[in-house]
Scaffold this motif. Structure first.
Motif, short mmCIF file in Angstrom:
data_model
loop_
_atom_site.label_atom_id
_atom_site.label_comp_id
_atom_site.label_asym_id
_atom_site.label_seq_id
_atom_site.Cartn_x
_atom_site.Cartn_y
_atom_site.Cartn_z
N ASP A 164 -7.67 0.46 -6.46
CA ASP A 164 -7.23 1.71 -7.07
C ASP A 164 -5.71 1.69 -7.01
O ASP A 164 -5.13 1.75 -5.92
CB ASP A 164 -7.78 2.91 -6.31
CG ASP A 164 -7.32 4.25 -6.87
OD1 ASP A 164 -6.44 4.27 -7.76
OD2 ASP A 164 -7.83 5.30 -6.40
N ARG A 183 0.84 -1.19 0.00
CA ARG A 183 0.00 0.00 0.00
C ARG A 183 0.88 1.25 0.00
O ARG A 183 1.92 1.29 0.66
CB ARG A 183 -0.92 0.03 1.22
CG ARG A 183 -2.14 -0.86 1.11
CD ARG A 183 -3.19 -0.48 2.16
NE ARG A 183 -3.64 0.91 2.02
CZ ARG A 183 -4.64 1.29 1.22
NH1 ARG A 183 -5.28 0.39 0.49
NH2 ARG A 183 -4.97 2.57 1.15
N ALA A 184 0.45 2.27 -0.71
CA ALA A 184 1.23 3.50 -0.81
C ALA A 184 1.32 4.22 0.52
O ALA A 184 2.30 4.94 0.78
CB ALA A 184 0.62 4.42 -1.87
N ASP A 185 0.32 4.04 1.38
CA ASP A 185 0.32 4.74 2.68
C ASP A 185 1.00 3.95 3.79
O ASP A 185 0.95 4.32 4.96
CB ASP A 185 -1.10 5.12 3.08
CG ASP A 185 -2.04 3.91 3.21
OD1 ASP A 185 -1.54 2.77 3.12
OD2 ASP A 185 -3.26 4.12 3.38
N SER A 186 1.63 2.82 3.40
CA SER A 186 2.26 1.96 4.41
C SER A 186 3.67 2.40 4.77
O SER A 186 4.25 1.94 5.76
CB SER A 186 2.31 0.51 3.90
OG SER A 186 3.20 0.41 2.79
N ASN A 198 -3.52 3.78 -7.56
CA ASN A 198 -2.90 4.96 -6.96
C ASN A 198 -2.70 4.79 -5.45
O ASN A 198 -1.95 5.54 -4.84
CB ASN A 198 -3.75 6.20 -7.24
CG ASN A 198 -3.77 6.56 -8.71
OD1 ASN A 198 -2.73 6.75 -9.32
ND2 ASN A 198 -4.96 6.62 -9.28
N GLU A 199 -3.38 3.81 -4.89
CA GLU A 199 -3.24 3.55 -3.46
C GLU A 199 -2.22 2.45 -3.18
O GLU A 199 -2.05 2.04 -2.02
CB GLU A 199 -4.60 3.17 -2.86
CG GLU A 199 -5.60 4.31 -2.92
CD GLU A 199 -6.90 3.98 -2.21
OE1 GLU A 199 -6.88 3.12 -1.31
OE2 GLU A 199 -7.94 4.57 -2.57
N MET A 200 -1.56 1.98 -4.25
CA MET A 200 -0.53 0.96 -4.07
C MET A 200 0.78 1.40 -4.74
O MET A 200 0.77 2.27 -5.61
CB MET A 200 -1.00 -0.39 -4.63
CG MET A 200 -2.19 -0.93 -3.87
SD MET A 200 -2.34 -2.72 -3.95
CE MET A 200 -2.83 -2.94 -5.64
N TYR A 255 -4.25 -4.66 -0.54
CA TYR A 255 -5.08 -3.45 -0.67
C TYR A 255 -5.90 -3.19 0.59
O TYR A 255 -6.04 -2.04 1.02
CB TYR A 255 -6.00 -3.61 -1.88
CG TYR A 255 -6.71 -2.34 -2.27
CD1 TYR A 255 -6.02 -1.27 -2.85
CD2 TYR A 255 -8.09 -2.20 -2.08
CE1 TYR A 255 -6.68 -0.11 -3.22
CE2 TYR A 255 -8.75 -1.05 -2.45
CZ TYR A 255 -8.04 0.01 -3.02
OH TYR A 255 -8.70 1.15 -3.38
N GLU A 300 -0.98 2.97 -12.93
CA GLU A 300 -2.34 3.26 -12.47
C GLU A 300 -3.40 2.41 -13.18
O GLU A 300 -4.52 2.25 -12.68
CB GLU A 300 -2.67 4.74 -12.64
CG GLU A 300 -2.53 5.27 -14.04
CD GLU A 300 -1.18 5.93 -14.30
OE1 GLU A 300 -1.14 6.90 -15.08
OE2 GLU A 300 -0.16 5.48 -13.70
#
Length: 301
Positions: free
Chosen positions: A222, A121-124, A224-226, A186, A204
């Motif tokens: 999505d 995940r991109a926020d990880s 963009n979230e990874m 995800y 994307e």
């Protein structure tokens, strides 16, 4: 109407069309990677074309895991399937006379390779394998080339540690398949994992083809979230195989049908090939010798 015309055109174009008396039905196996209903839907058009070309009923099989397809091919209860390279290696190592590779998917740049893709995940805060140390890592299916075999060899070579839980990663687990791995990452159920993609096109979009693209198409993720955190060396795309014991005219008809699928129905080819493709081209056993040796050394069969 469009599909009816396409079927008629394909039937006219195929040479050496099999006669009904050669076989009573034709059975196509669909490898795991996404849920069974989506797999069946993606292959419905190929089933229609096959019935028209062979003049016999066609049955689609979408087992829960890769081994279901492999064992059915070994048992002679499937006539055709698109295997991963490791799945073909497994089939060949158990019975060299069970199937023969006839075609391979062609990428948009004309190549016939793909990659195992590591992602999180991109926020990880995870952006590399180094950031995955001590965290939960997911494989897909033990018979998957990109979801197990290749990363289980290449990642330890990079980390200097084994893939055993607690050695480098905090825990290593099998999710059951590519779609399951993607969804698990995800949803934050695991920290990172691997899946397959051609690594062409845009991130994307889930790249041009592969499990990420299919997950995007299905509205599961999505991109963009990874974020991508690792990529393997190039792997040869797995082959479309046919049962060796089939009558020669049946094998020739089905090989030509799949070989010309892209020219006759790009939408159908998109579903069968898991994304954007230029179609299929002939392939031989020699293309998979390195994967066979890798599987033999790593798994033994």
């Amino acid at each position: 109407m469009k599909k009816t015309i396409a079927i008629a055109l394909m039937t006219t174009a195929l040479t050496g069309t099999a006669q009904a008396q050669d076989i009573e039905e034709f059975r196509i196996g669909i490898l795991g990677g996404e849920n069974a209903q989506d797999r069946m839907n993606n292959y419905a058009c190929l089933s229609e074309y096959t019935e028209e070309a062979l003049g016999v009923p066609v049955k689609l099989f979408a087992p829960a895991d890769y081994n279901g397809v492999i064992q059915a091919l070994l048992g002679g209860t499937l006539d055709m399937a698109w295997l991963g390279a490791s799945g073909y290696a497994a089939t060949y190592l158990q019975d060299p006379e069970a199937v023969e590779p006839v075609l391979v998917k062609v990428n948009m740049d004309g190549s016939i390779g793909y990659h195992s893709i590591g992602f999180a995940r991109a926020d990880s805060g995870i952006t590399s394998l180094e950031d995955m140390q001590g965290k939960v890592f997911g494989f897909g299916d033990p018979n998957s080339t990109s979801g197990y075999l290749i990363p289980s060899i290449e990642i330890p070579a990079e980390t200097g540690a084994s893939m055993e839980s607690g050695d480098y990663f905090g825990e290593v687990k099998f999710t059951g398949g590519h779609e399951q791995t993607i969804v698990a990452v995800y949803n934050g159920d695991i920290d990172g994992g691997v899946t397959w993609a051609d690594a062409q096109g845009n991130w994307e979009d889930g790249y041009n083809s592969g499990a990420l693209r299919k997950a995007v198409d299905a509205g599961l993720v999505d991109m963009n979230e990874m974020v991508q955190i690792w990529q393997s060396k190039v792997i040869p795309e797995g082959p479309v195989v046919v049962r060796k014991a089939l009558p020669d005219d049946v094998k020739a008809t089905m090989t030509e049908l799949v070989d010309t699928l892209y020219e006759r129905d790009q939408e159908c080819a998109y579903g069968v090939a898991s994304g954007e493709t230029l179609g299929f081209q002939p392939v031989t056993h020699d293309t998979y010798q390195s994967v066979i040796e890798a599987r033999k050394a790593k798994i033994g069969g």
